[in-house]
Write a protein that holds these residues in place. Structure first.
Motif, PDB file in Angstrom:
ATOM      1  N   GLU A  95      29.004 -27.745 -11.137  1.00  0.00           N
ATOM      2  CA  GLU A  95      28.740 -29.002 -10.412  1.00  0.00           C
ATOM      3  C   GLU A  95      29.380 -28.605  -9.110  1.00  0.00           C
ATOM      4  O   GLU A  95      29.034 -28.879  -7.917  1.00  0.00           O
ATOM      5  CB  GLU A  95      29.891 -29.998 -11.234  1.00  0.00           C
ATOM      6  CG  GLU A  95      29.033 -30.721 -12.130  1.00  0.00           C
ATOM      7  CD  GLU A  95      27.718 -31.646 -11.760  1.00  0.00           C
ATOM      8  OE1 GLU A  95      27.614 -31.974 -10.656  1.00  0.00           O
ATOM      9  OE2 GLU A  95      27.074 -32.084 -12.711  1.00  0.00           O
ATOM     10  N   LYS A  96      30.506 -27.783  -8.962  1.00  0.00           N
ATOM     11  CA  LYS A  96      31.165 -27.420  -7.656  1.00  0.00           C
ATOM     12  C   LYS A  96      30.323 -26.425  -6.922  1.00  0.00           C
ATOM     13  O   LYS A  96      30.193 -26.572  -5.810  1.00  0.00           O
ATOM     14  CB  LYS A  96      32.781 -27.028  -8.104  1.00  0.00           C
ATOM     15  CG  LYS A  96      33.553 -26.918  -6.804  1.00  0.00           C
ATOM     16  CD  LYS A  96      34.934 -26.531  -7.091  1.00  0.00           C
ATOM     17  CE  LYS A  96      35.666 -26.245  -5.773  1.00  0.00           C
ATOM     18  NZ  LYS A  96      35.387 -27.517  -4.754  1.00  0.00           N
ATOM     19  N   PHE A  97      29.944 -25.331  -7.654  1.00  0.00           N
ATOM     20  CA  PHE A  97      29.374 -24.222  -6.873  1.00  0.00           C
ATOM     21  C   PHE A  97      27.865 -24.003  -7.043  1.00  0.00           C
ATOM     22  O   PHE A  97      27.241 -23.453  -6.217  1.00  0.00           O
ATOM     23  CB  PHE A  97      30.117 -22.804  -7.041  1.00  0.00           C
ATOM     24  CG  PHE A  97      31.624 -22.931  -6.704  1.00  0.00           C
ATOM     25  CD1 PHE A  97      32.134 -22.945  -5.567  1.00  0.00           C
ATOM     26  CD2 PHE A  97      32.386 -23.015  -7.686  1.00  0.00           C
ATOM     27  CE1 PHE A  97      33.371 -22.865  -5.128  1.00  0.00           C
ATOM     28  CE2 PHE A  97      33.927 -23.080  -7.628  1.00  0.00           C
ATOM     29  CZ  PHE A  97      34.219 -23.083  -6.304  1.00  0.00           C
ATOM     30  N   GLY A  98      27.456 -24.166  -8.343  1.00  0.00           N
ATOM     31  CA  GLY A  98      26.255 -23.564  -8.814  1.00  0.00           C
ATOM     32  C   GLY A  98      25.131 -24.346  -8.220  1.00  0.00           C
ATOM     33  O   GLY A  98      24.052 -23.938  -8.040  1.00  0.00           O
ATOM     34  N   LEU A  99      25.256 -25.648  -7.950  1.00  0.00           N
ATOM     35  CA  LEU A  99      24.150 -26.722  -7.715  1.00  0.00           C
ATOM     36  C   LEU A  99      23.951 -26.737  -6.250  1.00  0.00           C
ATOM     37  O   LEU A  99      23.077 -27.535  -5.664  1.00  0.00           O
ATOM     38  CB  LEU A  99      24.398 -27.851  -8.395  1.00  0.00           C
ATOM     39  CG  LEU A  99      24.105 -28.164  -9.932  1.00  0.00           C
ATOM     40  CD1 LEU A  99      24.420 -29.426 -10.384  1.00  0.00           C
ATOM     41  CD2 LEU A  99      22.955 -27.464 -10.340  1.00  0.00           C
ATOM     42  N   LYS A 100      24.857 -26.133  -5.391  1.00  0.00           N
ATOM     43  CA  LYS A 100      25.115 -26.445  -3.883  1.00  0.00           C
ATOM     44  C   LYS A 100      23.790 -26.316  -3.164  1.00  0.00           C
ATOM     45  O   LYS A 100      23.442 -27.031  -2.365  1.00  0.00           O
ATOM     46  CB  LYS A 100      26.225 -25.565  -3.434  1.00  0.00           C
ATOM     47  CG  LYS A 100      27.608 -26.002  -3.751  1.00  0.00           C
ATOM     48  CD  LYS A 100      28.573 -25.296  -2.982  1.00  0.00           C
ATOM     49  CE  LYS A 100      28.757 -25.324  -1.444  1.00  0.00           C
ATOM     50  NZ  LYS A 100      29.751 -24.619  -0.677  1.00  0.00           N
ATOM     51  N   LYS A 101      23.111 -25.356  -3.778  1.00  0.00           N
ATOM     52  CA  LYS A 101      21.901 -25.058  -2.871  1.00  0.00           C
ATOM     53  C   LYS A 101      20.599 -25.218  -3.592  1.00  0.00           C
ATOM     54  O   LYS A 101      19.472 -24.552  -3.532  1.00  0.00           O
ATOM     55  CB  LYS A 101      21.815 -23.503  -2.423  1.00  0.00           C
ATOM     56  CG  LYS A 101      22.947 -23.313  -1.304  1.00  0.00           C
ATOM     57  CD  LYS A 101      23.089 -21.720  -1.256  1.00  0.00           C
ATOM     58  CE  LYS A 101      24.203 -21.220  -0.235  1.00  0.00           C
ATOM     59  NZ  LYS A 101      24.330 -19.934   0.186  1.00  0.00           N
ATOM     60  N   ILE A 102      20.812 -26.085  -4.838  1.00  0.00           N
ATOM     61  CA  ILE A 102      19.448 -26.330  -5.666  1.00  0.00           C
ATOM     62  C   ILE A 102      19.100 -27.820  -5.277  1.00  0.00           C
ATOM     63  O   ILE A 102      19.946 -28.833  -5.056  1.00  0.00           O
ATOM     64  CB  ILE A 102      19.829 -26.101  -7.345  1.00  0.00           C
ATOM     65  CG1 ILE A 102      20.181 -24.667  -7.262  1.00  0.00           C
ATOM     66  CG2 ILE A 102      18.784 -26.658  -7.958  1.00  0.00           C
ATOM     67  CD1 ILE A 102      20.668 -24.316  -8.630  1.00  0.00           C
ATOM     68  N   LYS A 103      17.756 -28.093  -5.256  1.00  0.00           N
ATOM     69  CA  LYS A 103      17.223 -29.401  -4.951  1.00  0.00           C
ATOM     70  C   LYS A 103      17.511 -30.463  -6.064  1.00  0.00           C
ATOM     71  O   LYS A 103      17.717 -30.022  -7.271  1.00  0.00           O
ATOM     72  CB  LYS A 103      15.812 -29.113  -4.843  1.00  0.00           C
ATOM     73  CG  LYS A 103      15.069 -28.221  -3.741  1.00  0.00           C
ATOM     74  CD  LYS A 103      13.762 -28.435  -3.768  1.00  0.00           C
ATOM     75  CE  LYS A 103      13.142 -27.509  -3.040  1.00  0.00           C
ATOM     76  NZ  LYS A 103      11.716 -27.351  -3.010  1.00  0.00           N
ATOM     77  N   LYS A 104      18.083 -31.622  -5.579  1.00  0.00           N
ATOM     78  CA  LYS A 104      18.369 -32.334  -6.522  1.00  0.00           C
ATOM     79  C   LYS A 104      17.667 -32.924  -7.587  1.00  0.00           C
ATOM     80  O   LYS A 104      17.893 -32.942  -8.726  1.00  0.00           O
ATOM     81  CB  LYS A 104      18.784 -34.050  -5.640  1.00  0.00           C
ATOM     82  CG  LYS A 104      19.947 -33.828  -5.043  1.00  0.00           C
ATOM     83  CD  LYS A 104      20.362 -35.261  -4.589  1.00  0.00           C
ATOM     84  CE  LYS A 104      21.749 -35.229  -3.686  1.00  0.00           C
ATOM     85  NZ  LYS A 104      21.956 -36.777  -3.418  1.00  0.00           N
ATOM     86  N   SER A 105      16.246 -32.650  -7.247  1.00  0.00           N
ATOM     87  CA  SER A 105      15.137 -32.880  -8.434  1.00  0.00           C
ATOM     88  C   SER A 105      15.218 -31.880  -9.474  1.00  0.00           C
ATOM     89  O   SER A 105      14.497 -31.807 -10.734  1.00  0.00           O
ATOM     90  CB  SER A 105      13.816 -32.957  -7.680  1.00  0.00           C
ATOM     91  OG  SER A 105      13.465 -31.685  -7.008  1.00  0.00           O
ATOM     92  N   GLU A 106      15.808 -30.678  -8.992  1.00  0.00           N
ATOM     93  CA  GLU A 106      15.834 -29.578  -9.933  1.00  0.00           C
ATOM     94  C   GLU A 106      17.077 -29.367 -10.647  1.00  0.00           C
ATOM     95  O   GLU A 106      17.382 -28.350 -11.489  1.00  0.00           O
ATOM     96  CB  GLU A 106      15.284 -28.287  -9.232  1.00  0.00           C
ATOM     97  CG  GLU A 106      14.040 -28.218  -8.661  1.00  0.00           C
ATOM     98  CD  GLU A 106      13.507 -27.250  -7.853  1.00  0.00           C
ATOM     99  OE1 GLU A 106      14.550 -26.356  -7.616  1.00  0.00           O
ATOM    100  OE2 GLU A 106      12.346 -26.909  -7.429  1.00  0.00           O
TER     101      GLU A 106
END
Length: 230
Positions: free
Chosen positions: A34-45
């Motif tokens: 949640e803090k680091f891994g999703l930063k550069k991933i599209k919300k839809s993915e």
């Protein structure tokens, strides 16, 4: 380490201890995503990403290599802060990882290095580590024969007499070719840090398979926690 856990959480039952450790590591991984891994991933993915992480999360390994599991989570957070250039928190989590398992002194710098774009330095390090891997059995024999690390020398007995013949197909090894091929087809350049971790980490994983699956312990971050993420 276990005395500290027992003191803080008053856990005497071994089964309860294993459940607590696995739950802590599971929760730590989710917080890291949640803090680091999703930063550069599209919300839809993002939902697919989280699902993939926990589908491939090797939870049973966290009940066997408990200290290394805790150290891996701390290194993950240290790496996240390192990539965010927050070096104070990076150092704090590195210290936590080191006091949890001394192998962090080797593992953390490896992940800092391979997440960078310093290709010449990375390949120089890979060549050096290949040499170390090939000489590993000689090194183990020397450590045991000379008692080089005192009480800690007993930890090397596990590797004595082990050779490349003691080899089996690990789960991560079966997935690794797909990861290393896919890294150049599906990775966005804005995620180059994890692209590098996948590729260079994969090369190092293969190198350290020779000294009796040493890579399973050194690269627990990739093999246990981040397989689905990578």
């Amino acid at each position: 380490f276990f005395k500290v856990i027992n003191y803080l959480f008053v856990i005497d039952n071994p089964r309860a201890l294993m459940f607590f450790c696995s739950f802590f590591l599971f929760s730590g991984l989710y917080i890291w995503i949640e803090k680091f891994g999703l930063k550069k991933i599209k919300k839809s993915e993002q939902g697919i990403c989280i699902s993939s992480v926990f589908v491939f999360f090797a939870m049973f390994s966290t009940t066997l290599l408990i200290r290394q599991g805790f150290a891996s989570i701390f290194i993950l957070f240290s790496l996240g802060f390192y990539l965010n250039k927050d070096f104070k928190l990076c150092f704090l989590f590195f210290i936590l990882a080191f006091f949890t398992h001394t192998s962090s002194l080797i593992v953390a710098p490896i992940y800092y290095l391979i997440s960078s774009n310093k290709k010449k330095i990375i390949w120089s390090a890979i060549i050096a580590m290949l040499t170390i891997s090939l000489l590993f059995n000689m090194f183990v024999s020397f450590v045991i024969g000379s008692n080089a690390f005192g009480a800690a020398t007993t930890k090397f007995i596990y590797y004595s007499g082990k050779t490349g013949g003691d080899f089996y197909l690990t789960t991560f090894l079966k997935i690794l070719p797909i990861l290393m091929i896919g890294v150049y087809h599906s990775f966005s350049e804005k995620n180059h840090e994890y692209k590098n971790i996948t590729f260079y980490g994969g090369v190092l994983y293969l190198i350290f398979l020779y000294p009796f699956q040493l890579s399973e312990r050194l690269f627990m971050i990739s093999t246990v926690f981040l397989t689905g993420f990578l």
